[in-house]
Design a protein around this motif. Sequence first.
Motif, PDB file in Angstrom:
ATOM      1  N   TYR A 169      12.812   5.981   6.884  1.00 13.62           N
ATOM      2  CA  TYR A 169      12.412   6.310   5.733  1.00 13.62           C
ATOM      3  C   TYR A 169      11.909   4.960   4.897  1.00 13.62           C
ATOM      4  O   TYR A 169      12.652   4.112   4.878  1.00 13.62           O
ATOM      5  N   ILE A 170      11.303   5.226   3.848  1.00 11.31           N
ATOM      6  CA  ILE A 170      11.125   4.625   2.531  1.00 11.31           C
ATOM      7  C   ILE A 170      12.019   4.930   1.742  1.00 11.31           C
ATOM      8  O   ILE A 170      12.189   5.951   0.844  1.00 11.31           O
ATOM      9  N   THR A 171      13.146   4.214   1.443  1.00 15.43           N
ATOM     10  CA  THR A 171      14.410   4.650   0.704  1.00 15.43           C
ATOM     11  C   THR A 171      14.086   4.290  -0.815  1.00 15.43           C
ATOM     12  O   THR A 171      13.576   3.000  -1.171  1.00 15.43           O
ATOM     13  N   VAL A 172      14.495   5.055  -1.760  1.00 18.11           N
ATOM     14  CA  VAL A 172      14.605   4.959  -3.060  1.00 18.11           C
ATOM     15  C   VAL A 172      15.951   5.252  -3.635  1.00 18.11           C
ATOM     16  O   VAL A 172      16.169   6.477  -3.490  1.00 18.11           O
ATOM     17  N   THR A 173      16.630   4.266  -4.068  1.00 22.82           N
ATOM     18  CA  THR A 173      17.822   4.362  -4.491  1.00 22.82           C
ATOM     19  C   THR A 173      18.050   3.837  -6.154  1.00 22.82           C
ATOM     20  O   THR A 173      17.760   3.083  -6.509  1.00 22.82           O
ATOM     21  N   PRO A 174      18.243   5.114  -6.971  1.00 25.07           N
ATOM     22  CA  PRO A 174      18.611   4.889  -8.379  1.00 25.07           C
ATOM     23  C   PRO A 174      19.797   3.957  -8.660  1.00 25.07           C
ATOM     24  O   PRO A 174      20.896   4.290  -7.922  1.00 25.07           O
ATOM     25  N   LEU A 175      19.704   3.001  -9.326  1.00 24.06           N
ATOM     26  CA  LEU A 175      20.946   1.960  -9.512  1.00 24.06           C
ATOM     27  C   LEU A 175      21.078   2.070 -11.225  1.00 24.06           C
ATOM     28  O   LEU A 175      20.218   2.375 -11.671  1.00 24.06           O
ATOM     29  N   GLY A 176      22.297   1.647 -11.255  1.00 17.64           N
ATOM     30  CA  GLY A 176      22.567   1.209 -12.900  1.00 17.64           C
ATOM     31  C   GLY A 176      23.308  -0.188 -12.921  1.00 17.64           C
ATOM     32  O   GLY A 176      23.305  -0.885 -11.881  1.00 17.64           O
ATOM     33  N   ALA A 177      23.835  -0.643 -14.042  1.00 16.05           N
ATOM     34  CA  ALA A 177      24.382  -1.900 -13.980  1.00 16.05           C
ATOM     35  C   ALA A 177      25.917  -1.639 -14.049  1.00 16.05           C
ATOM     36  O   ALA A 177      26.670  -2.920 -13.987  1.00 16.05           O
TER      37      ALA A 177
ATOM     38  N   HIS B 172       6.089   5.776   9.216  1.00 15.79           N
ATOM     39  CA  HIS B 172       7.416   5.929   8.441  1.00 15.79           C
ATOM     40  C   HIS B 172       7.503   7.480   8.246  1.00 15.79           C
ATOM     41  O   HIS B 172       6.570   8.349   8.173  1.00 15.79           O
ATOM     42  N   LYS B 173       8.479   7.749   7.654  1.00 10.69           N
ATOM     43  CA  LYS B 173       8.839   9.330   7.371  1.00 10.69           C
ATOM     44  C   LYS B 173       8.596   9.680   6.118  1.00 10.69           C
ATOM     45  O   LYS B 173       9.052  10.928   5.580  1.00 10.69           O
ATOM     46  N   GLY B 174       8.155   8.803   5.274  1.00 11.62           N
ATOM     47  CA  GLY B 174       8.074   9.160   3.867  1.00 11.62           C
ATOM     48  C   GLY B 174       9.178   8.611   2.700  1.00 11.62           C
ATOM     49  O   GLY B 174      10.045   7.850   3.336  1.00 11.62           O
ATOM     50  N   TYR B 175       9.120   9.042   1.643  1.00 14.50           N
ATOM     51  CA  TYR B 175      10.150   8.627   0.620  1.00 14.50           C
ATOM     52  C   TYR B 175      11.237   9.450   0.538  1.00 14.50           C
ATOM     53  O   TYR B 175      11.169  10.627   1.107  1.00 14.50           O
ATOM     54  N   LYS B 176      12.408   8.746   0.464  1.00 17.64           N
ATOM     55  CA  LYS B 176      13.776   9.480   0.428  1.00 17.64           C
ATOM     56  C   LYS B 176      14.607   9.056  -0.634  1.00 17.64           C
ATOM     57  O   LYS B 176      14.783   7.747  -0.561  1.00 17.64           O
ATOM     58  N   ILE B 177      15.184   9.885  -1.555  1.00 17.73           N
ATOM     59  CA  ILE B 177      16.121   9.421  -2.462  1.00 17.73           C
ATOM     60  C   ILE B 177      17.340   9.205  -1.848  1.00 17.73           C
ATOM     61  O   ILE B 177      17.936   9.999  -1.044  1.00 17.73           O
ATOM     62  N   THR B 178      18.138   8.003  -2.029  1.00 13.92           N
ATOM     63  CA  THR B 178      19.243   7.701  -1.259  1.00 13.92           C
ATOM     64  C   THR B 178      20.440   7.098  -2.233  1.00 13.92           C
ATOM     65  O   THR B 178      20.147   6.974  -3.428  1.00 13.92           O
TER      66      THR B 178
ATOM     67  N   ASP C  79      13.372   0.267  -0.434  1.00 12.23           N
ATOM     68  CA  ASP C  79      13.310  -0.561   0.890  1.00 12.23           C
ATOM     69  C   ASP C  79      12.425   0.149   1.841  1.00 12.23           C
ATOM     70  O   ASP C  79      12.575   1.410   1.923  1.00 12.23           O
ATOM     71  N   LEU C  80      11.614  -0.462   2.553  1.00 10.84           N
ATOM     72  CA  LEU C  80      10.646  -0.121   3.369  1.00 10.84           C
ATOM     73  C   LEU C  80      10.931  -0.536   4.605  1.00 10.84           C
ATOM     74  O   LEU C  80      11.329  -1.657   5.059  1.00 10.84           O
ATOM     75  N   PRO C  81      10.963   0.795   5.646  1.00 10.10           N
ATOM     76  CA  PRO C  81      11.347   0.376   7.171  1.00 10.10           C
ATOM     77  C   PRO C  81      10.193  -0.682   7.823  1.00 10.10           C
ATOM     78  O   PRO C  81       9.165  -0.928   7.334  1.00 10.10           O
ATOM     79  N   THR C  82      10.806  -1.256   9.002  1.00 17.30           N
ATOM     80  CA  THR C  82      10.053  -2.117   9.687  1.00 17.30           C
ATOM     81  C   THR C  82       8.491  -1.578  10.150  1.00 17.30           C
ATOM     82  O   THR C  82       7.544  -2.224   9.807  1.00 17.30           O
ATOM     83  N   ASP C  83       8.830  -0.593  10.789  1.00 17.44           N
ATOM     84  CA  ASP C  83       7.473   0.237  11.402  1.00 17.44           C
ATOM     85  C   ASP C  83       6.901   1.101  10.233  1.00 17.44           C
ATOM     86  O   ASP C  83       7.409   2.187  10.037  1.00 17.44           O
ATOM     87  N   LEU C  84       5.928   0.562   9.611  1.00 22.96           N
ATOM     88  CA  LEU C  84       5.273   1.362   8.486  1.00 22.96           C
ATOM     89  C   LEU C  84       4.080   2.050   8.941  1.00 22.96           C
ATOM     90  O   LEU C  84       3.754   3.079   8.213  1.00 22.96           O
ATOM     91  N   THR C  85       3.670   2.250  10.219  1.00 27.22           N
ATOM     92  CA  THR C  85       2.667   2.850  10.739  1.00 27.22           C
ATOM     93  C   THR C  85       3.203   4.245  10.782  1.00 27.22           C
ATOM     94  O   THR C  85       2.237   5.165  10.827  1.00 27.22           O
TER      95      THR C  85
ATOM     96  N   GLU D   7       0.758  -1.203  -0.083  1.00 25.11           N
ATOM     97  CA  GLU D   7      -0.125   0.022   0.213  1.00 25.11           C
ATOM     98  C   GLU D   7       0.693   1.169  -0.221  1.00 25.11           C
ATOM     99  O   GLU D   7       0.597   2.280  -0.681  1.00 25.11           O
ATOM    100  N   CYS D   8       1.950   1.173   0.959  1.00 25.74           N
ATOM    101  CA  CYS D   8       2.779   2.471   0.723  1.00 25.74           C
ATOM    102  C   CYS D   8       3.689   2.620  -0.685  1.00 25.74           C
ATOM    103  O   CYS D   8       3.937   3.787  -0.648  1.00 25.74           O
ATOM    104  N   CYS D   9       3.760   1.623  -1.088  1.00 30.70           N
ATOM    105  CA  CYS D   9       4.423   1.739  -2.577  1.00 30.70           C
ATOM    106  C   CYS D   9       3.740   2.354  -3.583  1.00 30.70           C
ATOM    107  O   CYS D   9       3.832   2.784  -4.590  1.00 30.70           O
ATOM    108  N   LEU D  10       2.118   1.984  -3.792  1.00 31.03           N
ATOM    109  CA  LEU D  10       1.412   2.364  -4.804  1.00 31.03           C
ATOM    110  C   LEU D  10       1.486   3.828  -5.294  1.00 31.03           C
ATOM    111  O   LEU D  10       1.319   4.162  -6.504  1.00 31.03           O
ATOM    112  N   PRO D  11       1.590   4.870  -4.223  1.00 31.80           N
ATOM    113  CA  PRO D  11       1.543   6.261  -5.086  1.00 31.80           C
ATOM    114  C   PRO D  11       2.849   6.302  -5.745  1.00 31.80           C
ATOM    115  O   PRO D  11       2.791   6.958  -6.690  1.00 31.80           O
ATOM    116  N   LEU D  12       3.959   5.844  -5.437  1.00 31.28           N
ATOM    117  CA  LEU D  12       5.184   5.932  -6.210  1.00 31.28           C
ATOM    118  C   LEU D  12       4.969   5.377  -7.526  1.00 31.28           C
ATOM    119  O   LEU D  12       5.388   5.607  -8.431  1.00 31.28           O
ATOM    120  N   LEU D  13       4.536   3.930  -7.363  1.00 33.18           N
ATOM    121  CA  LEU D  13       4.350   2.942  -8.699  1.00 33.18           C
ATOM    122  C   LEU D  13       3.344   3.691  -9.536  1.00 33.18           C
ATOM    123  O   LEU D  13       3.881   3.538 -10.822  1.00 33.18           O
TER     124      LEU D  13
END
Length: 311
Positions: free
Chosen positions: A275-283, A191-197, A183-189, A156-162
């Motif tokens: 935070y719900i971390t959002v990390t851009p990656l490459g190969a 959480h501090k929101g999305y964060k680019i990491t 990556d989503l934190p253990t306590d989702l009730t 449910e927490c991922c849906l807005p971003l997706l």
Amino acid sequence: MEGGAGRPIVLVTNDDGIEAPGLRFWSRLSSPSAATAFLYAPQTREDQSGVGHAITWQRPLSATPVELEGATAYAVSGTPADCASLGISTELFPGEKPDLVISGINIGSNCGYHIVYSGTVAGAREAFLYGVHSVAISYHWVRGKSSTHDLKRAAECCLPLLNALLVEIISKTYPKGLFLNMDLPTDLTCHKGYKITRQGKFMTKIGWKQTTSSSSAECSYVTADMELGSAVKKQNGDSSSARGALWFKRRFVEQNAETENEAEDVDFTSLEAGYITVTPLGALSRTEVEAESYFKDWILRVPDSPSTSYL
């Protein structure tokens, strides 16, 4: 996720297997106007955590239909990367190439150096390598504290971003050359929101312990098998098949001490902060700038190095 003209196509895979609750929550959360969903996941009941980007090459794969409300699902006799590869190939459904590949929700976080080992991240990376937008999603499970209901919350927490991703993808404004690792934190009730990491150096170091051939492997990579209803016992084989063989199993040693001083914008540090971390990656593997400078100078000195031979 019932499909229909004009709707985006989403492929979902994982490394925990077709029966994993983190996979099946996606179809339960969808609305009648949502994307067309295809699920391709490993058929094995033993999770494939830690298989990395392994692929199957010398034998054919099977894809067995699985009944799942809200999606077209297949259990694939391969790795997470195999599942993503087959799903985006359009071999099963000509013309139905996914707009987005979701790999997860994995039971256990995938931050830092664990990204290298992760089958979940490999599923997303495989799609990225073939030009399909993708995101890997993992939940920071803590034994004794987390439950399968937390995986539903994580979805449910991922849906807005997706949904925001799909808007950008369909409008062709989403950038190429990267995929995302969430990556989503253990306590989702709370959480501090999305964060680019940024990817850090976090790692749970794993060693070896001598054992007998019939003993089960120690708790699964990172996730510690999570006790999701039945213990997963991974047999090492029959000792009679190899006389004199020594048997060893993995064991957890310690966490990488280098993470203690990592910056606040690093993935695992931010995840532990809530935070719900959002990390851009490459190969591509990037080295530190200092190391590149060292080796540029070093390679010039090689021809003049002493002739001492150690090999």
